[in-house]
Design an enzyme around this catalytic site. Structure first.
Site, PDB file in Angstrom:
ATOM      1  N   GLU A 211      31.466  -9.191 -23.526  1.00  0.00           N
ATOM      2  CA  GLU A 211      30.059  -8.821 -23.667  1.00  0.00           C
ATOM      3  C   GLU A 211      29.229  -9.872 -22.940  1.00  0.00           C
ATOM      4  O   GLU A 211      29.349 -11.064 -23.230  1.00  0.00           O
ATOM      5  CB  GLU A 211      29.674  -8.757 -25.144  1.00  0.00           C
ATOM      6  CG  GLU A 211      28.261  -8.260 -25.381  1.00  0.00           C
ATOM      7  CD  GLU A 211      27.936  -8.156 -26.862  1.00  0.00           C
ATOM      8  OE1 GLU A 211      26.775  -7.837 -27.185  1.00  0.00           O
ATOM      9  OE2 GLU A 211      28.831  -8.423 -27.686  1.00  0.00           O
ATOM     10  N   ARG A 431      43.351 -14.559 -32.679  1.00  0.00           N
ATOM     11  CA  ARG A 431      42.412 -15.206 -31.778  1.00  0.00           C
ATOM     12  C   ARG A 431      42.757 -16.689 -31.668  1.00  0.00           C
ATOM     13  O   ARG A 431      43.470 -17.234 -32.519  1.00  0.00           O
ATOM     14  CB  ARG A 431      40.969 -15.030 -32.256  1.00  0.00           C
ATOM     15  CG  ARG A 431      40.657 -15.673 -33.594  1.00  0.00           C
ATOM     16  CD  ARG A 431      39.199 -15.431 -33.972  1.00  0.00           C
ATOM     17  NE  ARG A 431      38.309 -16.061 -33.019  1.00  0.00           N
ATOM     18  CZ  ARG A 431      37.020 -15.726 -32.879  1.00  0.00           C
ATOM     19  NH1 ARG A 431      36.510 -14.757 -33.621  1.00  0.00           N
ATOM     20  NH2 ARG A 431      36.256 -16.343 -32.011  1.00  0.00           N
ATOM     21  N   LYS A 441      30.185 -16.992 -30.531  1.00  0.00           N
ATOM     22  CA  LYS A 441      29.107 -17.014 -29.547  1.00  0.00           C
ATOM     23  C   LYS A 441      27.762 -17.290 -30.197  1.00  0.00           C
ATOM     24  O   LYS A 441      26.876 -17.898 -29.591  1.00  0.00           O
ATOM     25  CB  LYS A 441      29.064 -15.684 -28.787  1.00  0.00           C
ATOM     26  CG  LYS A 441      30.058 -15.609 -27.639  1.00  0.00           C
ATOM     27  CD  LYS A 441      29.766 -14.393 -26.781  1.00  0.00           C
ATOM     28  CE  LYS A 441      30.709 -14.321 -25.598  1.00  0.00           C
ATOM     29  NZ  LYS A 441      30.444 -13.137 -24.761  1.00  0.00           N
TER      30      LYS A 441
END
Length: 727
Positions: A211, A431, A441
């Site tokens: 993104e 992750r 983020k």
């Protein structure tokens, strides 16, 4: 159990009492029979021991045995997956614990299989054909588990046996598999599969879908390694797809950065696409979803949606007529409804145990121009709606994502099934988190926006831009990711030391040496005539050969040299290898010197200058070896440079778990030394050049440098064993 002495009507056997402790009914019967008929010469204790009488095997012992058996047979299990002969596994466990409860053993084996392999795929349920087929050409690969750096092979590059190949995955399926209303795995009709395989030619296609709302971090390096690495291994391709569905958070800066950093990491996208490229397709499919009765326009506020979801209550508008939702959705598209007054929601399953099936939002109104699509749209699709559809439209074969998206798999397949679209194979992995750093983020954006750090490429951050500016190479990052491995364990926080290991391993082999003094202390050589300069050769590489001029650089030795202030003490000790009054040390590549006098300031504590004598014959053999820098010419100081020392950004290993995580910032994470002295070799360095400053660490020339003042960032220190004491 014990015999009560009465005979059973069947075969005249003795009845068994419930008090017997034998491991199985058969052994219990034998035991009771023998006990009832034993002669004086029969050794009952030995027989009971051989039969396991009284033996209890704990759950912990069974679990340990199962883990050992799986570790020994891991490669075979990963290859055969659910076609593995479970009976053989059970047999291996029973050899270790013959008296273990078979039911418990089976439960542990089944659980371990699930942990290792995840959900059954459609290929797992296919019956093995007896007809011999030509085996597809396979690239020899190894499954990556968590391996130590010492175990890691540089040849080990693409560990993807965990993913099915196209011929294994894409079988013909005409059934849809549900469990509690959730689709568990991909299942496609013959027509969809044939169309998909025609479009792909049977090649593996993945996508890396960042993104564009911030800079990529080291967790994205793992995602790239998996997404691009899988297709590299399977002769396929990986799309770089910008997941640009939220114009309020996206910037052209982020889009440009992502493309640049993907190439820097060594990956070549098959094609660069944008979710916004499919906005018209997504809108048309949303209309179709409404027509099929699987979506509706809702007017609940975000707080009301949250409350209704928590209570598993349907929205008041959930059952509105299809025609009404179509009209309202068209009004949303035309900008006739205010922002926040309506959303399009998928009609999923409000009674599911999966929160991500609670009528997720498909479209919301945002009167914000899009950085890629411009101002054509005022409604934008959500991630949950767009992601799976674009995967399908791009004929992605493997949709790979991190474990936090695992609960969204049901919604992913629900939507594709509702629209009758091709379904890719979905697989989740853990992750990557690194200690002493936040990786979300949102938190990274907070650090940048509130100026706790100096931008997205601050060398203290685990952003890939920050690591690059710090001097870390893309190859060492990929080596780190490869060494960490691919697992489904949700506890994947890796110690920062492990990353630093891979950085040192590469830089130690690839960067030249130079001498820099961070905190200079003046040393005057009293037995060398003022103005005299002796040109010496210093090694760029430890293994430099004398006949290779390029492996050396010139350093001047004059009567004024500078050493590290920390390399001098007024009081000597046995475990100290630096300079002290009356003591000798060797100046690297030069001569031994002996401290003869110390010049103190008026406070009688501050050391202003050291007087010393050098041994031109080099007969003195001191233990300590110091780096140093001399005047370039009589009265001319050495090259003056700025050095920035970076340390862990946070004091705690897991700052993200703290309520006040900003209070955990390390005040010493950045130390600027504005007047360090360096050898002249560094004068012609260009931005990005890396060096090992002897005894200090690895450094890179920063973009803030100007010809008048070079700026070096410390990438990583030397190993601890190299920097003890003052040697």
């Amino acid at each position: 159990m014990q015999s009560d002495g009465r005979k059973s009507p069947i075969h005249g056997c003795y009845k068994i009492s419930s008090k017997c402790s034998c491991a199985s009914p058969i052994l219990a019967a034998i035991h009771c029979f023998v006990k009832a008929t034993a002669s004086d010469d029969f050794k009952l204790d030995a027989f009971e021991e051989a039969c396991g009488v009284g033996v209890e095997v704990s759950a912990e012992e069974i679990e340990q045995a199962v883990n050992e058996v799986f570790e020994e047979n891991k490669n075979l299990i990963l290859e055969k997956r659910y076609r593995t002969n479970v009976g053989e596994l059970l047999g291996h466990v029973r050899k270790r614990h013959p008296w273990a409860d078979p039911k418990s053993v089976k439960q542990f084996v089944d659980a371990k299989l699930y942990d290792l392999l995840g959900e059954r795929t459609a290929a797992d349920n296919e019956k093995t054909s007896k007809k011999k087929k030509d085996k597809p050409t396979e690239v020899e690969v190894k499954m990556v588990a968590v391996v130590t750096p010492e175990q890691q092979s540089e040849e080990e590059l693409n560990p993807f046996l965990i993913f099915p190949r196209p011929e294994e995955n894409f079988k013909v399926h005409t059934e849809v598999f549900f469990s509690d209303g959730s689709v568990l795995r991909c299942c496609n009709t013959k027509e969809l599969l044939e169309k998909h395989l025609y479009a792909t030619g049977g090649k593996v296609l993945t996508r890396f879908p960042p993104e564009p709302n911030g800079y990529l971090h080291i967790g994205h390096a793992k995602a790239m390694f998996i997404d691009f690495g899988l297709t590299k291994d399977r002769a396929g391709g990986c799309y770089l797809r910008y997941d640009d569905t939220n114009p309020q958070a996206e910037k052209k800066e982020y889009i440009n950065h992502i493309e640049e950093i993907v190439h820097w990491m060594g990956w070549e996208p098959l094609k660069i696409t944008y979710t916004s490229d499919y906005f018209q397709d997504l809108y048309d499919l949303a209309v179709e979803l409404i027509r099929r009765g699987h979506a509706y326009v809702d007017h609940q506020t975000p707080d009301e949606i949250k409350e209704y979801r928590e209570k598993k209550m349907n929205s008041p508008w959930r059952d509105r007529p299809v025609a009404e939702s179509l009209k309202l959705f068209d009004d949303m598209r035309k900008g006739l409804i205010e922002e926040g007054k309506a959303t399009l929601r998928m009609k999923q399953d409000m009674q599911s145990d999966n929160y991500n099936m609670y009528d997720l939002i498909a479209y919301r109104i945002k009167f914000t121009p899009h950085p890629h699509a411009g101002d054509k749209w005022c409604i934008y699709p959500s991630y949950d709606y767009a992601h799976c559809i674009v995967d399908s439209l791009e004929n992605i074969t493997h949709s790979l994502c991190t474990l936090e998206f695992e609960t969204r798999r049901a919604s992913y397949y629900w939507l594709l099934h509702a629209l009758g679209l091709y379904q890719p194979y979905v697989w989740e992995y853990s992750r990557l988190n690194v200690t002493n750093m936040v990786m979300s983020k949102r938190k990274l954006n907070r650090l940048v926006t509130d100026k706790w750090v100096d931008g997205w490429d601050d060398p203290r951050l685990m952003t890939l831009a920050g690591l690059r500016r710090r001097g870390v190479t893309s190859t060492s990052i990929n080596a780190f990711v490869r060494g960490v491995g691919i697992t489904r364990s949700d506890n994947s926080t890796i110690n920062l030391d492990r990353l630093e290991y891979h950085i040192r391993e590469e830089l130690n082999k690839t960067v030249p040496r130079a001498m820099v003094v961070l905190y200079p202390l003046k040393v005057v050589i009293t037995n060398l005539e003022a103005g005299s300069i002796i040109d010496l050769d210093a090694k760029k590489w430890p293994e430099a050969q004398s006949d290779d001029a390029s492996a050396f650089y010139k350093v001047p030795f004059s009567n004024t040299v500078y050493i590290e202030r920390s390399d001098f003490r007024m009081k000597d000790s046995k475990d100290y290898y630096g300079l002290a009054p009356g003591k000798s040390v060797l100046l690297r590549y030069a001569f031994p010197i002996k401290c003869t006098e110390v010049i103190l300031a008026d406070d009688k504590e501050t050391i202003l200058e050291i007087r010393a004598e050098y041994d031109p014959s080099k007969k003195t053999k001191p233990k300590g070896v110091l780096h140093w820098v001399a005047e370039r010419s009589p009265g001319v100081d050495p090259l003056r440079v700025e050095v920035r020392l970076f340390d862990k950004l946070f004091l705690s290993e897991n700052p993200a778990e703290l309520d006040d995580w900003l209070a955990d910032l390390n005040p010493q994470s950045k130390v600027v030394i504005s007047s360090a002295y360096a050898v002249h070799l560094l004068k012609n360095a260009v931005v990005g050049d890396r060096f090992q400053f002897e005894r200090l660490g690895y450094f890179v020339l920063d973009r803030d440098s100007i010809p008048e003042k070079l700026v070096f960032n410390r990438t990583v220190t030397l190993r601890d064993s190299y920097s003890k004491g003052g040697k």
